[in-house]
Motif scaffolding. Structure first.
Motif, short mmCIF file in Angstrom:
data_model
loop_
_atom_site.label_atom_id
_atom_site.label_comp_id
_atom_site.label_asym_id
_atom_site.label_seq_id
_atom_site.Cartn_x
_atom_site.Cartn_y
_atom_site.Cartn_z
N SER A 233 -7.39 4.08 -8.61
CA SER A 233 -7.21 4.40 -7.19
C SER A 233 -6.25 3.39 -6.57
CB SER A 233 -8.54 4.36 -6.46
OG SER A 233 -9.03 3.03 -6.42
N GLN B 180 -6.31 -4.42 -5.62
CA GLN B 180 -7.07 -5.58 -6.08
C GLN B 180 -6.29 -6.40 -7.09
OE1 GLN B 180 -10.92 -4.32 -7.48
NE2 GLN B 180 -11.46 -3.35 -5.53
N GLU C 263 -6.96 1.55 -4.02
CA GLU C 263 -7.75 0.35 -3.74
C GLU C 263 -7.89 -0.52 -4.99
OE1 GLU C 263 -8.56 -0.60 -0.82
OE2 GLU C 263 -7.80 1.26 0.10
N GLU C 264 -8.12 0.11 -6.14
CA GLU C 264 -8.22 -0.65 -7.39
C GLU C 264 -6.90 -1.33 -7.72
OE1 GLU C 264 -11.58 1.91 -9.87
OE2 GLU C 264 -9.50 2.65 -9.77
N GLN D 291 0.49 4.05 -2.78
CA GLN D 291 0.01 5.36 -2.36
C GLN D 291 0.98 6.45 -2.79
OE1 GLN D 291 -3.08 5.79 -0.36
NE2 GLN D 291 -2.73 7.74 -1.41
N ARG E 231 0.82 -1.21 0.00
CA ARG E 231 0.00 0.00 0.00
C ARG E 231 0.86 1.27 0.00
NH1 ARG E 231 -5.13 1.80 1.09
NH2 ARG E 231 -5.92 -0.32 1.52
#
Length: 268
Positions: A255, A261, A257-258, A214, A210
């Motif tokens: 994003s 995934q 989050e995408e 990010q 992450r």
């Protein structure tokens, strides 16, 4: 712009997004044959499969990493070096030429400059000479510019990083690589003060996916042109998937989050 330079830049930048994912594999000179850089063809295969736009390496490595199969990937030949064994590890010296890059079929060359080091003047001269020579051949130059020296209190300070980017621009580089400043607001100031593409470095290996996603997301949101990240890619447990996740952000404006995934996908 020289037509040859424009064509080469399109090999290392996505022509639709104007952004790039570069994977440096030049760490062996600095720190030796670390994990991820021993089976080099396998590493290049994986990052190319994931969608990297280019790999970056010293002139002796294309013979150890050219595959002759699989997905194509751009080549950037690095011309600067120092080792962690030296008492002056931040003093980079030229170990290659623009012509070396041309003979190897490179799409660009790269040079490293550490502002604030006691040998800064030598590195400034080297970068200036390389960009002049490269311009004669229509060869793009990526300048890696960092602030590392006795007077540098914080190499991530936005004003310091903006200075680094500006030096790369003013010395004739076509792309500049700098550290991320920590926030989109501060990094936007760096990008706005520079008329050439600005890509971010990855730095030491991060503890989780992450964080790297990010950082890249925020840098692109601030106007950055992508990334030049090594250890956080080639030392990842699945280099192809982390590149694929990064590509979702860099080339598809996904994003975080995408992109996360993507990392749940099973290997083929």
């Amino acid at each position: 712009m020289h037509l040859g330079k424009a064509i080469r830049l399109e090999r290392i930048f996505n022509r639709n997004t104007g952004r790039t994912i570069i994977v440096p594999l030049d760490h062996g000179v600095t720190v030796g044959p670390i994990f991820g850089l021993v089976e080099l063809r396998e590493t290049v295969d994986k990052v190319a499969e994931g969608g990297a736009n280019a790999v970056l390496m010293h002139k002796g490595l294309p013979r150890c990493s050219h595959r002759g199969h699989g997905r194509d990937v751009g080549l950037i030949v690095h011309l600067s070096a120092s080792t962690a064994l030296s008492p002056f590890p931040n003093a980079k010296t030229l170990v290659g030429t623009v012509e070396d890059g041309l003979r190897l079929g490179a799409d660009a060359v790269s040079v490293h400059l550490n502002l604030g080091d006691e040998t800064e003047r030598d590195m400034l001269r080297d970068v200036g000479e390389i960009t002049s020579r490269a311009n004669e051949w229509g060869m793009p130059v990526l300048a890696m510019v960092y602030a590392r020296g006795p007077k540098i209190e914080n190499e991530f300070d936005p004003e310091v990083v903006a200075h680094c980017a500006r030096v790369g621009e003013e010395l004739g580089a076509d792309v500049v690589k700098v550290p991320y400043t920590g926030s989109p607001e501060t990094f936007e100031r760096v990008v706005d003060a520079c008329c050439i593409p600005v890509v971010i470095a990855g730095g030491p290996k991060m503890s989780n996916d992450r964080d790297i996603l990010q950082m890249v997301h925020d840098s692109v949101a601030a106007g950055g042109a992508g990334l030049s990240v090594g250890r956080n890619i080639f030392q990842h447990k699945n280099p192809a998937l982390i590149v694929k996740a990064l590509a979702k952000i860099v080339h598809e404006d996904a994003s975080v989050e995408e992109a996360l995934q993507v990392l749940t996908e099973k290997e083929d």
